[in-house]
Scaffold this motif. Sequence first.
Motif, PDB file in Angstrom:
ATOM      1  N   VAL A 253       0.830  -1.200   0.000  1.00 60.60           N
ATOM      2  CA  VAL A 253       0.000   0.000   0.000  1.00 60.60           C
ATOM      3  C   VAL A 253       0.872   1.262   0.000  1.00 60.60           C
ATOM      4  O   VAL A 253       0.688   2.149  -0.845  1.00 60.60           O
ATOM      5  CB  VAL A 253      -0.937   0.014   1.223  1.00 60.60           C
ATOM      6  N   ALA A 254       1.786   1.367   0.958  1.00 63.29           N
ATOM      7  CA  ALA A 254       2.593   2.581   1.073  1.00 63.29           C
ATOM      8  C   ALA A 254       3.807   2.315   1.936  1.00 63.29           C
ATOM      9  O   ALA A 254       3.826   1.372   2.735  1.00 63.29           O
ATOM     10  CB  ALA A 254       1.772   3.723   1.673  1.00 63.29           C
ATOM     11  N   ALA A 255       4.827   3.161   1.774  1.00 62.78           N
ATOM     12  CA  ALA A 255       6.023   3.059   2.602  1.00 62.78           C
ATOM     13  C   ALA A 255       6.626   4.444   2.793  1.00 62.78           C
ATOM     14  O   ALA A 255       6.443   5.332   1.947  1.00 62.78           O
ATOM     15  CB  ALA A 255       7.050   2.123   1.972  1.00 62.78           C
ATOM     16  N   ILE A 256       7.343   4.604   3.907  1.00 58.38           N
ATOM     17  CA  ILE A 256       8.034   5.859   4.203  1.00 58.38           C
ATOM     18  C   ILE A 256       9.397   5.521   4.766  1.00 58.38           C
ATOM     19  O   ILE A 256       9.531   4.581   5.553  1.00 58.38           O
ATOM     20  CB  ILE A 256       7.199   6.729   5.177  1.00 58.38           C
ATOM     21  N   ASN A 257      10.414   6.283   4.354  1.00 60.20           N
ATOM     22  CA  ASN A 257      11.747   5.960   4.844  1.00 60.20           C
ATOM     23  C   ASN A 257      11.978   6.559   6.223  1.00 60.20           C
ATOM     24  O   ASN A 257      11.174   7.354   6.729  1.00 60.20           O
ATOM     25  CB  ASN A 257      12.825   6.379   3.836  1.00 60.20           C
ATOM     26  N   TRP A 258      13.091   6.155   6.832  1.00 60.11           N
ATOM     27  CA  TRP A 258      13.378   6.542   8.217  1.00 60.11           C
ATOM     28  C   TRP A 258      13.430   8.054   8.376  1.00 60.11           C
ATOM     29  O   TRP A 258      12.902   8.615   9.319  1.00 60.11           O
ATOM     30  CB  TRP A 258      14.689   5.904   8.648  1.00 60.11           C
ATOM     31  N   SER A 259      14.065   8.747   7.416  1.00 61.85           N
ATOM     32  CA  SER A 259      14.267  10.192   7.538  1.00 61.85           C
ATOM     33  C   SER A 259      13.071  11.009   7.052  1.00 61.85           C
ATOM     34  O   SER A 259      13.103  12.236   7.087  1.00 61.85           O
ATOM     35  CB  SER A 259      15.515  10.600   6.744  1.00 61.85           C
ATOM     36  N   ARG A 260      12.030  10.323   6.589  1.00 64.65           N
ATOM     37  CA  ARG A 260      10.811  10.970   6.110  1.00 64.65           C
ATOM     38  C   ARG A 260      11.019  11.794   4.840  1.00 64.65           C
ATOM     39  O   ARG A 260      10.212  12.672   4.525  1.00 64.65           O
ATOM     40  CB  ARG A 260      10.177  11.856   7.203  1.00 64.65           C
ATOM     41  N   THR A 261      12.081  11.505   4.132  1.00 65.94           N
ATOM     42  CA  THR A 261      12.346  12.243   2.895  1.00 65.94           C
ATOM     43  C   THR A 261      11.770  11.566   1.664  1.00 65.94           C
ATOM     44  O   THR A 261      11.701  12.178   0.600  1.00 65.94           O
ATOM     45  CB  THR A 261      13.860  12.412   2.696  1.00 65.94           C
ATOM     46  N   SER A 262      11.383  10.294   1.802  1.00 69.64           N
ATOM     47  CA  SER A 262      10.835   9.563   0.655  1.00 69.64           C
ATOM     48  C   SER A 262       9.603   8.766   1.056  1.00 69.64           C
ATOM     49  O   SER A 262       9.548   8.204   2.147  1.00 69.64           O
ATOM     50  CB  SER A 262      11.877   8.592   0.091  1.00 69.64           C
ATOM     51  N   THR A 263       8.645   8.733   0.148  1.00 73.24           N
ATOM     52  CA  THR A 263       7.461   7.904   0.316  1.00 73.24           C
ATOM     53  C   THR A 263       7.195   7.170  -0.996  1.00 73.24           C
ATOM     54  O   THR A 263       7.692   7.555  -2.055  1.00 73.24           O
ATOM     55  CB  THR A 263       6.217   8.726   0.689  1.00 73.24           C
TER      56      THR A 263
ATOM     57  N   ILE B  47       0.993   8.460   3.775  1.00 74.77           N
ATOM     58  CA  ILE B  47       1.734   7.853   4.867  1.00 74.77           C
ATOM     59  C   ILE B  47       2.594   8.907   5.540  1.00 74.77           C
ATOM     60  O   ILE B  47       3.125   9.809   4.880  1.00 74.77           O
ATOM     61  CB  ILE B  47       2.592   6.670   4.359  1.00 74.77           C
ATOM     62  N   SER B  48       2.722   8.809   6.863  1.00 68.58           N
ATOM     63  CA  SER B  48       3.560   9.750   7.602  1.00 68.58           C
ATOM     64  C   SER B  48       4.100   9.040   8.834  1.00 68.58           C
ATOM     65  O   SER B  48       3.645   7.944   9.179  1.00 68.58           O
ATOM     66  CB  SER B  48       2.759  10.994   8.001  1.00 68.58           C
ATOM     67  N   ARG B  49       5.079   9.656   9.481  1.00 72.33           N
ATOM     68  CA  ARG B  49       5.627   9.073  10.701  1.00 72.33           C
ATOM     69  C   ARG B  49       6.036  10.177  11.657  1.00 72.33           C
ATOM     70  O   ARG B  49       6.435  11.259  11.242  1.00 72.33           O
ATOM     71  CB  ARG B  49       6.786   8.146  10.399  1.00 72.33           C
ATOM     72  N   ASP B  50       5.945   9.873  12.936  1.00 71.66           N
ATOM     73  CA  ASP B  50       6.398  10.760  13.995  1.00 71.66           C
ATOM     74  C   ASP B  50       7.494  10.015  14.745  1.00 71.66           C
ATOM     75  O   ASP B  50       7.205   9.157  15.587  1.00 71.66           O
ATOM     76  CB  ASP B  50       5.222  11.105  14.913  1.00 71.66           C
ATOM     77  N   ASN B  51       8.731  10.333  14.435  1.00 69.78           N
ATOM     78  CA  ASN B  51       9.847   9.591  15.024  1.00 69.78           C
ATOM     79  C   ASN B  51       9.981   9.826  16.528  1.00 69.78           C
ATOM     80  O   ASN B  51      10.538   8.987  17.237  1.00 69.78           O
ATOM     81  CB  ASN B  51      11.150   9.936  14.298  1.00 69.78           C
ATOM     82  N   ALA B  52       9.478  10.933  17.013  1.00 72.35           N
ATOM     83  CA  ALA B  52       9.539  11.201  18.454  1.00 72.35           C
ATOM     84  C   ALA B  52       8.581  10.292  19.224  1.00 72.35           C
ATOM     85  O   ALA B  52       8.800  10.027  20.414  1.00 72.35           O
ATOM     86  CB  ALA B  52       9.201  12.656  18.726  1.00 72.35           C
ATOM     87  N   LYS B  53       7.547   9.807  18.543  1.00 67.61           N
ATOM     88  CA  LYS B  53       6.543   8.958  19.200  1.00 67.61           C
ATOM     89  C   LYS B  53       6.657   7.496  18.777  1.00 67.61           C
ATOM     90  O   LYS B  53       5.819   6.670  19.174  1.00 67.61           O
ATOM     91  CB  LYS B  53       5.136   9.472  18.871  1.00 67.61           C
ATOM     92  N   ASN B  54       7.641   7.176  17.946  1.00 64.67           N
ATOM     93  CA  ASN B  54       7.766   5.802  17.429  1.00 64.67           C
ATOM     94  C   ASN B  54       6.459   5.316  16.814  1.00 64.67           C
ATOM     95  O   ASN B  54       6.029   4.165  17.017  1.00 64.67           O
ATOM     96  CB  ASN B  54       8.191   4.829  18.535  1.00 64.67           C
ATOM     97  N   THR B  55       5.824   6.178  16.070  1.00 62.75           N
ATOM     98  CA  THR B  55       4.514   5.868  15.504  1.00 62.75           C
ATOM     99  C   THR B  55       4.454   6.327  14.060  1.00 62.75           C
ATOM    100  O   THR B  55       5.029   7.374  13.720  1.00 62.75           O
ATOM    101  CB  THR B  55       3.398   6.560  16.309  1.00 62.75           C
TER     102      THR B  55
ATOM    103  N   ALA C 263       7.946  -3.308   9.209  1.00 65.22           N
ATOM    104  CA  ALA C 263       9.220  -2.596   9.240  1.00 65.22           C
ATOM    105  C   ALA C 263      10.255  -3.335   8.401  1.00 65.22           C
ATOM    106  O   ALA C 263      10.366  -4.570   8.479  1.00 65.22           O
ATOM    107  CB  ALA C 263       9.711  -2.467  10.677  1.00 65.22           C
ATOM    108  N   VAL C 264      11.028  -2.570   7.629  1.00 66.41           N
ATOM    109  CA  VAL C 264      12.032  -3.152   6.739  1.00 66.41           C
ATOM    110  C   VAL C 264      13.320  -2.342   6.823  1.00 66.41           C
ATOM    111  O   VAL C 264      13.289  -1.123   7.007  1.00 66.41           O
ATOM    112  CB  VAL C 264      11.502  -3.199   5.281  1.00 66.41           C
ATOM    113  N   ARG C 265      14.458  -3.017   6.691  1.00 62.92           N
ATOM    114  CA  ARG C 265      15.763  -2.331   6.783  1.00 62.92           C
ATOM    115  C   ARG C 265      16.174  -1.651   5.475  1.00 62.92           C
ATOM    116  O   ARG C 265      16.797  -0.596   5.490  1.00 62.92           O
ATOM    117  CB  ARG C 265      16.848  -3.343   7.179  1.00 62.92           C
ATOM    118  N   SER C 266      15.825  -2.256   4.365  1.00 64.78           N
ATOM    119  CA  SER C 266      16.296  -1.756   3.082  1.00 64.78           C
ATOM    120  C   SER C 266      15.197  -1.019   2.329  1.00 64.78           C
ATOM    121  O   SER C 266      14.133  -1.586   2.041  1.00 64.78           O
ATOM    122  CB  SER C 266      16.808  -2.921   2.232  1.00 64.78           C
ATOM    123  N   TRP C 267      15.451   0.224   1.961  1.00 65.01           N
ATOM    124  CA  TRP C 267      14.451   0.997   1.224  1.00 65.01           C
ATOM    125  C   TRP C 267      14.181   0.386  -0.154  1.00 65.01           C
ATOM    126  O   TRP C 267      13.050   0.435  -0.643  1.00 65.01           O
ATOM    127  CB  TRP C 267      14.911   2.436   1.087  1.00 65.01           C
ATOM    128  N   SER C 268      15.159  -0.206  -0.740  1.00 65.36           N
ATOM    129  CA  SER C 268      14.962  -0.808  -2.061  1.00 65.36           C
ATOM    130  C   SER C 268      14.007  -2.001  -2.009  1.00 65.36           C
ATOM    131  O   SER C 268      13.471  -2.419  -3.028  1.00 65.36           O
ATOM    132  CB  SER C 268      16.303  -1.234  -2.663  1.00 65.36           C
TER     133      SER C 268
END
Length: 124
Positions: A48-58, A70-78, A98-103
């Motif tokens: 459906v959707a994905a977002i990278n750790w730094s929130r720079t790519s979706t 899709i969005s994320r709040d890294n301060a809330k781990n959510t 959760a996945v380690r590799s963006w590719s």
Amino acid sequence: QVPLVESGGGLVQAGGSLRLSCAASERTFIGYHMGWFRQAPGKEREFVAAINWSRTSTDYGDSVKGRFTISRDNAKNTFYLQMNSLKPEDTAVYYCAAVRSWSSRQDRKKYDYWGQGTQVTVSS
């Protein structure tokens, strides 16, 4: 501690909106890219959707582009999935992961952690 826990599913009429949330433990959130998948009865689990750790790519599946965000709040781990203009064909169990590799973001087999799923039902 459960790695990922979804919430926010439910029943909504076509054209309506829902927001799903996925709460993660630190070990399953920090440094991980996060994704949403869904599975309808009799069908394979679909990206459906994905977002990278730094929130720079979706990234979004073709069937939800322009309707889901899709969005994320890294301060809330959510992280979240805002679903607008819902259609009956969006009915499915939605899973966060959760996945380690963006590719590998669209490949469900590459994800390390999964939530238990939350049901979304869209009535016509």
